[in-house]
Design an enzyme around this catalytic site. Structure first.
Site, PDB file in Angstrom:
ATOM      1  N   GLY A 161       0.620  -1.266  -0.439  1.00  0.00           N
ATOM      2  CA  GLY A 161      -0.018   0.374   0.268  1.00  0.00           C
ATOM      3  C   GLY A 161       0.525   1.283   0.687  1.00  0.00           C
ATOM      4  O   GLY A 161       0.196   2.652   0.764  1.00  0.00           O
ATOM      5  N   GLY A 209       2.089   2.859  -3.115  1.00  0.00           N
ATOM      6  CA  GLY A 209       2.380   3.753  -3.770  1.00  0.00           C
ATOM      7  C   GLY A 209       2.696   2.656  -5.056  1.00  0.00           C
ATOM      8  O   GLY A 209       3.559   3.079  -6.113  1.00  0.00           O
ATOM      9  N   LYS A 210       3.540   1.391  -4.335  1.00  0.00           N
ATOM     10  CA  LYS A 210       4.554   0.926  -5.931  1.00  0.00           C
ATOM     11  C   LYS A 210       3.158   0.536  -7.250  1.00  0.00           C
ATOM     12  O   LYS A 210       4.608   0.496  -8.511  1.00  0.00           O
ATOM     13  CB  LYS A 210       4.265  -0.381  -5.277  1.00  0.00           C
ATOM     14  CG  LYS A 210       5.493  -1.808  -6.319  1.00  0.00           C
ATOM     15  CD  LYS A 210       5.824  -2.629  -4.899  1.00  0.00           C
ATOM     16  CE  LYS A 210       4.949  -3.314  -3.967  1.00  0.00           C
ATOM     17  NZ  LYS A 210       4.285  -4.044  -4.741  1.00  0.00           N
ATOM     18  N   THR A 211       2.620   0.443  -7.140  1.00  0.00           N
ATOM     19  CA  THR A 211       1.758  -0.251  -8.255  1.00  0.00           C
ATOM     20  C   THR A 211       1.353   1.186  -9.566  1.00  0.00           C
ATOM     21  O   THR A 211       1.462   1.753 -10.340  1.00  0.00           O
ATOM     22  CB  THR A 211       0.382  -0.294  -8.025  1.00  0.00           C
ATOM     23  OG1 THR A 211       0.405  -1.577  -8.027  1.00  0.00           O
ATOM     24  CG2 THR A 211      -0.646  -0.490  -9.701  1.00  0.00           C
ATOM     25  N   VAL A 212       1.247   2.425  -8.859  1.00  0.00           N
ATOM     26  CA  VAL A 212       0.903   3.466  -9.364  1.00  0.00           C
ATOM     27  C   VAL A 212       2.557   3.474 -10.209  1.00  0.00           C
ATOM     28  O   VAL A 212       3.178   4.977 -10.671  1.00  0.00           O
ATOM     29  CB  VAL A 212       1.247   4.909  -8.013  1.00  0.00           C
ATOM     30  CG1 VAL A 212       1.111   6.277  -9.291  1.00  0.00           C
ATOM     31  CG2 VAL A 212      -0.711   4.443  -8.255  1.00  0.00           C
ATOM     32  N   LYS A 243       2.210  -8.327 -13.900  1.00  0.00           N
ATOM     33  CA  LYS A 243       2.258  -8.605 -12.430  1.00  0.00           C
ATOM     34  C   LYS A 243       1.985 -10.060 -12.362  1.00  0.00           C
ATOM     35  O   LYS A 243       0.873 -10.922 -12.830  1.00  0.00           O
ATOM     36  CB  LYS A 243       0.945  -8.048 -11.891  1.00  0.00           C
ATOM     37  CG  LYS A 243       0.579  -8.476  -9.823  1.00  0.00           C
ATOM     38  CD  LYS A 243       1.119  -6.773  -9.604  1.00  0.00           C
ATOM     39  CE  LYS A 243       0.533  -7.693  -7.999  1.00  0.00           C
ATOM     40  NZ  LYS A 243       1.157  -6.503  -7.177  1.00  0.00           N
ATOM     41  N   GLU A 251       5.814  -6.379 -11.807  1.00  0.00           N
ATOM     42  CA  GLU A 251       6.005  -5.630 -10.293  1.00  0.00           C
ATOM     43  C   GLU A 251       5.134  -7.208  -9.551  1.00  0.00           C
ATOM     44  O   GLU A 251       4.635  -7.880  -9.553  1.00  0.00           O
ATOM     45  CB  GLU A 251       4.530  -5.267  -9.874  1.00  0.00           C
ATOM     46  CG  GLU A 251       4.432  -3.988  -8.552  1.00  0.00           C
ATOM     47  CD  GLU A 251       3.012  -3.310  -9.044  1.00  0.00           C
ATOM     48  OE1 GLU A 251       1.787  -3.402  -7.933  1.00  0.00           O
ATOM     49  OE2 GLU A 251       2.275  -3.631  -9.779  1.00  0.00           O
ATOM     50  N   ALA A 280       4.873  -8.331  -5.172  1.00  0.00           N
ATOM     51  CA  ALA A 280       3.240  -8.499  -4.104  1.00  0.00           C
ATOM     52  C   ALA A 280       3.694  -8.194  -3.794  1.00  0.00           C
ATOM     53  O   ALA A 280       4.614  -8.724  -2.204  1.00  0.00           O
ATOM     54  CB  ALA A 280       2.879  -9.908  -4.495  1.00  0.00           C
ATOM     55  N   LEU A 317      -0.601  12.136  -5.824  1.00  0.00           N
ATOM     56  CA  LEU A 317      -1.577  12.649  -6.972  1.00  0.00           C
ATOM     57  C   LEU A 317      -3.117  13.038  -5.770  1.00  0.00           C
ATOM     58  O   LEU A 317      -3.679  11.451  -6.572  1.00  0.00           O
ATOM     59  CB  LEU A 317      -1.175  12.160  -7.974  1.00  0.00           C
ATOM     60  CG  LEU A 317       0.183  11.932  -8.868  1.00  0.00           C
ATOM     61  CD1 LEU A 317       0.342  10.771 -10.116  1.00  0.00           C
ATOM     62  CD2 LEU A 317       0.219  13.610  -8.904  1.00  0.00           C
TER      63      LEU A 317
END
Length: 206
Positions: A12, A14-17, A32, A96, A98, A182
């Site tokens: 949670g 911001g790794k995906t962003v 992923k 990415e 997990a 953001l």
């Protein structure tokens, strides 16, 4: 084929962003390998929505939003390292992980162990808030103990110069820049914010 792995110091953060911004900047394909939790928008869905770039199907899609080893066990699945070999793509591939680097994929086998098998350059994504020094240095140490090549560390959040600086100095790792949180997460806003990231260093590693 050239691949870069994005891992985090926690979940949670911001790794995906960050991964979406990197995919967009490089014109890359996103993968992923293990997705835990299918009820809401998946990470692949988020990256596809923000970038329009191709996303490869996950090797494992697990319903329970939990650590992959637990999600897999609940469904009677065993995550096999051999099923996570890096796929071939025509251009750059952004992978990415997990959760954090030491999240177990199965009993006795973590995502960091999988990264050691891949031997592709890794970007560590870290938040800038309280606790990040400890989490970041432990992540760096865990990856180095496994011989994982670390490209650098990228921060997400408000500027905290002292924390960011001491992590890089003590971890002997270069900063790749900082991505702010953001308020409005759009393709255009992400592309503009990602100009603060050192893409030259990333491209050189690929």
């Amino acid at each position: 084929m050239s691949a870069v792995i994005v891992t985090g110091t926690d979940t949670g953060i911001g790794k995906t962003v960050f991964s979406a911004g990197l995919v967009q900047a490089l014109g890359a394909t996103y993968w992923k390998p293990v997705q835990s939790g299918l009820e809401e928008e998946t990470d692949s869905d988020t990256v596809a929505r923000l970038t329009g770039c191709p996303c490869l199907p996950e090797a494992y899609r697990l319903s329970l939003p939990a650590s992959p080893h637990l999600s897999a066990a609940r469904e009677g699945v065993v995550i096999e390292p051999g099923a996570l070999d890096l796929p071939q793509t025509a251009g750059p591939l952004v992978v990415e992980g997990a959760g954090g680097a030491l999240v177990p994929l199965r009993e006795g086998f973590t995502f960091a162990d999988q990264m050691a098998r891949w031997q592709a350059p890794v970007i560590i994504v870290a938040r800038t808030g309280l606790g990040t020094i400890n989490h970041s240095l432990m992540t760096i140490e865990a990856l180095r103990q496994r011989g994982v090549p670390i490209l650098g560390i990228a921060f997400v959040g408000d500027e905290v110069a002292d924390s960011q600086g001491i992590i890089c100095r003590m971890g002997q790792l270069r900063s790749l820049g900082r991505l702010p949180r953001l308020a409005l997460l759009t393709c255009e806003a992400l592309a503009a914010a990602f100009r603060a990231i050192d893409l030259t260093a990333i491209r050189e590693a690929l």
